[in-house]
Scaffold this motif. Structure first.
Motif, short mmCIF file in Angstrom:
data_model
loop_
_atom_site.label_atom_id
_atom_site.label_comp_id
_atom_site.label_asym_id
_atom_site.label_seq_id
_atom_site.Cartn_x
_atom_site.Cartn_y
_atom_site.Cartn_z
N LYS A 1 21.51 54.66 -43.20
CA LYS A 1 20.60 55.62 -42.60
C LYS A 1 19.54 54.83 -41.86
N HIS A 2 18.92 55.44 -40.89
CA HIS A 2 17.89 54.76 -40.11
C HIS A 2 16.57 55.52 -40.28
N TYR A 3 15.53 54.76 -40.57
CA TYR A 3 14.21 55.34 -40.74
C TYR A 3 13.25 54.73 -39.74
N ARG A 4 12.36 55.54 -39.23
CA ARG A 4 11.27 55.08 -38.37
C ARG A 4 10.00 55.10 -39.19
N LEU A 5 9.38 53.95 -39.32
CA LEU A 5 8.13 53.82 -40.06
C LEU A 5 7.01 53.64 -39.03
N THR A 6 6.11 54.60 -38.96
CA THR A 6 5.01 54.57 -38.00
C THR A 6 3.72 54.32 -38.74
N PHE A 7 3.08 53.21 -38.43
CA PHE A 7 1.82 52.81 -39.06
C PHE A 7 0.69 53.03 -38.07
N VAL A 8 -0.37 53.68 -38.52
CA VAL A 8 -1.56 53.87 -37.70
C VAL A 8 -2.71 53.15 -38.38
N LEU A 9 -3.30 52.21 -37.67
CA LEU A 9 -4.50 51.52 -38.15
C LEU A 9 -5.69 52.19 -37.49
N SER A 10 -6.52 52.82 -38.29
CA SER A 10 -7.71 53.47 -37.75
C SER A 10 -8.93 52.80 -38.34
N TYR A 11 -9.99 52.81 -37.56
CA TYR A 11 -11.20 52.10 -37.96
C TYR A 11 -12.30 53.11 -38.26
N LEU B 1 0.82 55.70 -43.05
CA LEU B 1 2.25 55.53 -42.79
C LEU B 1 2.94 56.88 -42.73
N THR B 2 3.77 57.08 -41.71
CA THR B 2 4.64 58.25 -41.62
C THR B 2 6.07 57.75 -41.52
N ALA B 3 6.94 58.19 -42.43
CA ALA B 3 8.36 57.80 -42.43
C ALA B 3 9.19 59.00 -42.01
N THR B 4 10.10 58.78 -41.04
CA THR B 4 11.00 59.84 -40.60
C THR B 4 12.42 59.29 -40.54
N GLU B 5 13.37 60.14 -40.82
CA GLU B 5 14.76 59.73 -40.67
C GLU B 5 15.17 59.94 -39.22
N ILE B 6 15.82 58.94 -38.64
CA ILE B 6 16.24 59.07 -37.22
C ILE B 6 17.75 58.97 -37.11
N LEU C 1 3.01 42.70 -39.15
CA LEU C 1 3.35 43.81 -40.05
C LEU C 1 4.77 43.58 -40.50
N GLN C 2 4.99 43.59 -41.81
CA GLN C 2 6.31 43.31 -42.36
C GLN C 2 6.65 44.35 -43.42
N CYS C 3 7.85 44.89 -43.35
CA CYS C 3 8.36 45.83 -44.36
C CYS C 3 9.63 45.23 -44.96
N MET C 4 9.61 45.01 -46.26
CA MET C 4 10.75 44.43 -46.97
C MET C 4 11.24 45.43 -48.00
N GLU C 5 12.50 45.29 -48.36
CA GLU C 5 13.11 46.14 -49.39
C GLU C 5 12.86 47.62 -49.14
N VAL C 6 13.08 48.06 -47.90
CA VAL C 6 12.95 49.47 -47.55
C VAL C 6 14.16 50.19 -48.13
N ARG C 7 13.91 51.21 -48.96
CA ARG C 7 14.99 51.95 -49.64
C ARG C 7 14.67 53.43 -49.67
N GLU C 8 15.75 54.20 -49.79
CA GLU C 8 15.56 55.63 -50.08
C GLU C 8 15.02 55.74 -51.49
N SER C 9 14.17 56.73 -51.71
CA SER C 9 13.65 56.97 -53.05
C SER C 9 13.72 58.47 -53.32
N PRO D 1 17.22 50.08 -40.57
CA PRO D 1 18.45 50.59 -41.16
C PRO D 1 18.43 50.35 -42.67
N VAL D 2 18.88 51.35 -43.42
CA VAL D 2 18.87 51.25 -44.89
C VAL D 2 20.23 51.70 -45.40
#
Length: 170
Positions: free
Chosen positions: A30-40, A165-170, A84-92, A55-56
């Motif tokens: 499956k493919h996920y889009r992880l969108t990170f917003v850094l706000s100040y 963080l917003t995660a969506t399946e693509i 920015l690094q994302c490791m061990e991305v899995r479905e939960s 891809p997961v």
């Protein structure tokens, strides 16, 4: 003789069909889009958006990384490096889980009265588990502290960003 030939053809067709069936039985990633917003805080800087497509598969956690470097043309001594690094991305059960790390290093010109440039380092690392399609703040309030204990925190230091963080399946 004919029976032996039929059995040989039948055995060969069964053997060639088994690998095809086992390959199709494996789940497609499956493919996920992880969108990170850094706000100040206080809106002193414009928000930054980082998007990672990952891809997961059920057997292997996914990973993705983004690195940027920037500077100011009017102040070439100012450099900002972000990773920015994302490791061990899995479905939960909740949606998507990941080990997220974010690092921001910057060097700015020396303040008045000093010959040394100013270095800033922001490091964030956390295991997160977020629901799909729901913006989720993954940081607590961050505080700036000096690198050496006992040194004062400069008053003109920019506030630390908050990360959503917003995660969506693509």
């Amino acid at each position: 003789m004919i029976r032996a030939a039929v059995l040989a053809v039948l055995a060969a067709s069964i053997c060639t069909a088994l690998p095809a069936q086992s390959q199709s039985a494996q789940a497609q990633p499956k493919h996920y889009r992880l969108t990170f917003v850094l706000s100040y805080p206080e809106g002193k800087q414009a928000p930054q958006i980082f998007t990672l497509d990952v891809p997961v598969s059920p057997e292997h956690g996914g990973m993705a990384q983004s690195s940027t470097a920037s500077g100011l043309t009017e102040e070439p001594q100012t450099v900002v490096q972000q990773t920015l690094q994302c490791m061990e991305v899995r479905e939960s059960a909740k949606g998507v889980a990941a080990n997220v790390s974010f690092t921001m290093d910057s060097v700015t010109p020396a303040p008045t009265g000093s010959s040394e440039p100013r270095h800033h380092n922001l490091t964030f690392q956390r295991q997160v588990d977020v629901a799909l399609n729901q913006p989720t703040r993954i940081t607590n309030e961050m505080h700036i502290r000096p690198l050496k204990p006992g040194d004062p925190v400069p008053k003109e230091t920019a506030p630390a960003p908050q990360i959503t963080l917003t995660a969506t399946e693509i």
